[in-house]
Design a protein around this motif. Structure first.
Motif, PDB file in Angstrom:
ATOM      1  N   LYS A  46       0.843  -1.208   0.000  1.00  0.00           N
ATOM      2  CA  LYS A  46       0.000   0.000   0.000  1.00  0.00           C
ATOM      3  C   LYS A  46       0.875   1.254   0.000  1.00  0.00           C
ATOM      4  O   LYS A  46       0.560   2.239  -0.672  1.00  0.00           O
ATOM      5  N   HIS A  47       1.978   1.224   0.739  1.00  0.00           N
ATOM      6  CA  HIS A  47       2.896   2.361   0.786  1.00  0.00           C
ATOM      7  C   HIS A  47       3.447   2.661  -0.615  1.00  0.00           C
ATOM      8  O   HIS A  47       3.450   3.809  -1.053  1.00  0.00           O
ATOM      9  N   LEU A  50       0.692   4.127  -2.773  1.00  0.00           N
ATOM     10  CA  LEU A  50       0.415   5.530  -2.462  1.00  0.00           C
ATOM     11  C   LEU A  50       1.552   6.442  -2.906  1.00  0.00           C
ATOM     12  O   LEU A  50       1.306   7.562  -3.354  1.00  0.00           O
ATOM     13  N   SER A  53       0.977   6.946  -6.483  1.00  0.00           N
ATOM     14  CA  SER A  53      -0.208   7.770  -6.745  1.00  0.00           C
ATOM     15  C   SER A  53       0.017   9.235  -6.377  1.00  0.00           C
ATOM     16  O   SER A  53      -0.779  10.085  -6.723  1.00  0.00           O
ATOM     17  N   ASN A  55      -0.210  10.793  -3.557  1.00  0.00           N
ATOM     18  CA  ASN A  55      -1.174  11.361  -2.623  1.00  0.00           C
ATOM     19  C   ASN A  55      -0.444  11.601  -1.294  1.00  0.00           C
ATOM     20  O   ASN A  55      -0.367  10.718  -0.444  1.00  0.00           O
ATOM     21  N   SER A  57      -1.010  13.292   1.444  1.00  0.00           N
ATOM     22  CA  SER A  57      -1.749  13.122   2.707  1.00  0.00           C
ATOM     23  C   SER A  57      -1.924  11.649   3.052  1.00  0.00           C
ATOM     24  O   SER A  57      -1.757  11.253   4.210  1.00  0.00           O
ATOM     25  N   ALA A  58      -2.266  10.845   2.064  1.00  0.00           N
ATOM     26  CA  ALA A  58      -2.433   9.410   2.309  1.00  0.00           C
ATOM     27  C   ALA A  58      -1.096   8.767   2.659  1.00  0.00           C
ATOM     28  O   ALA A  58      -1.036   7.872   3.509  1.00  0.00           O
ATOM     29  N   SER A  61      -0.243   9.481   6.249  1.00  0.00           N
ATOM     30  CA  SER A  61      -1.082   8.751   7.203  1.00  0.00           C
ATOM     31  C   SER A  61      -0.541   7.362   7.507  1.00  0.00           C
ATOM     32  O   SER A  61      -0.996   6.716   8.446  1.00  0.00           O
ATOM     33  N   GLN A  62       0.443   6.903   6.752  1.00  0.00           N
ATOM     34  CA  GLN A  62       1.019   5.582   6.984  1.00  0.00           C
ATOM     35  C   GLN A  62       2.135   5.600   8.027  1.00  0.00           C
ATOM     36  O   GLN A  62       2.724   4.568   8.308  1.00  0.00           O
ATOM     37  N   THR A  88       4.514  13.563  11.436  1.00  0.00           N
ATOM     38  CA  THR A  88       3.754  13.474  10.191  1.00  0.00           C
ATOM     39  C   THR A  88       3.614  14.827   9.489  1.00  0.00           C
ATOM     40  O   THR A  88       3.505  14.855   8.266  1.00  0.00           O
TER      41      THR A  88
END
Length: 172
Positions: A46-47, A50, A53, A55, A57-58, A61-62, A88
């Motif tokens: 997922k990292h 993202l 992508s 993104n 902010s996303a 958030s990880q 963050t």
């Protein structure tokens, strides 16, 4: 067709009546829970997704709230971003200032990863990947295309509060 529909309705009604006052005798074996290794593998995938992508902010958030990202290495563009980014908010600023947050096109490829030192609540992911971008910007200045190879190490910890594996330390 009508006969088949009536037969189907009668069968459904009979099945309902049979189930109203019956007790299930079917036994099931529990499905094995995901291992920490699998969960970290999913979090890392997922990292990477993202990151590709873009993104910011996303991506931020990880990370744990008090996470640390250390960027070091060579190359004209990356020397402006060398340093430690704590928390963050600073990590979000880094993602927005870097090639990840800018450009008309961006892609990651040739991702390799090795998950090591896995326990119930921590794991380390050693990885490398290449990136390609077009019309990237540093501030407001266009720097054309960018590309490079990243070698990274991510230290993940399990957050019970978030029910997720979060990055607590990352080095690029």
């Amino acid at each position: 067709v009508v006969g088949g529909l009536i037969f189907l309705m009668i069968g459904a009604f009979a099945g309902y009546l049979y189930g109203v006052n019956s007790t299930s005798t079917r036994t099931t074996s529990p499905v094995a829970a995901s291992t920490a290794y699998d969960q970290v593998s999913d979090s890392f995938a997922k990292h990477i997704f993202l990151l590709s992508s873009r993104n910011a902010s996303a991506i931020a958030s990880q990370y744990e709230q008090n996470a640390n990202v250390t960027w070091f290495g060579g190359g004209y563009y990356s020397i402006f971003l060398l340093g430690n980014y704590n928390g963050t908010n600073e990590i979000l600023s880094l993602m927005n200032a870097s090639f990840i947050g800018h450009g008309d096109s961006f892609a990651l490829g040739n991702v390799t990863r090795h998950i090591v030192n896995v326990s119930d609540n921590s794991a380390t992911v050693e990885s490398s990947f290449v990136f390609f971008g077009q019309k990237s910007f540093f501030g407001t200045a266009s720097i054309g295309s960018v590309n490079g190879t990243i070698s990274a190490q991510d230290f993940y910890v399990y957050s019970a509060a978030n029910s997720a594996w979060l990055i607590s330390q990352e080095t690029w």
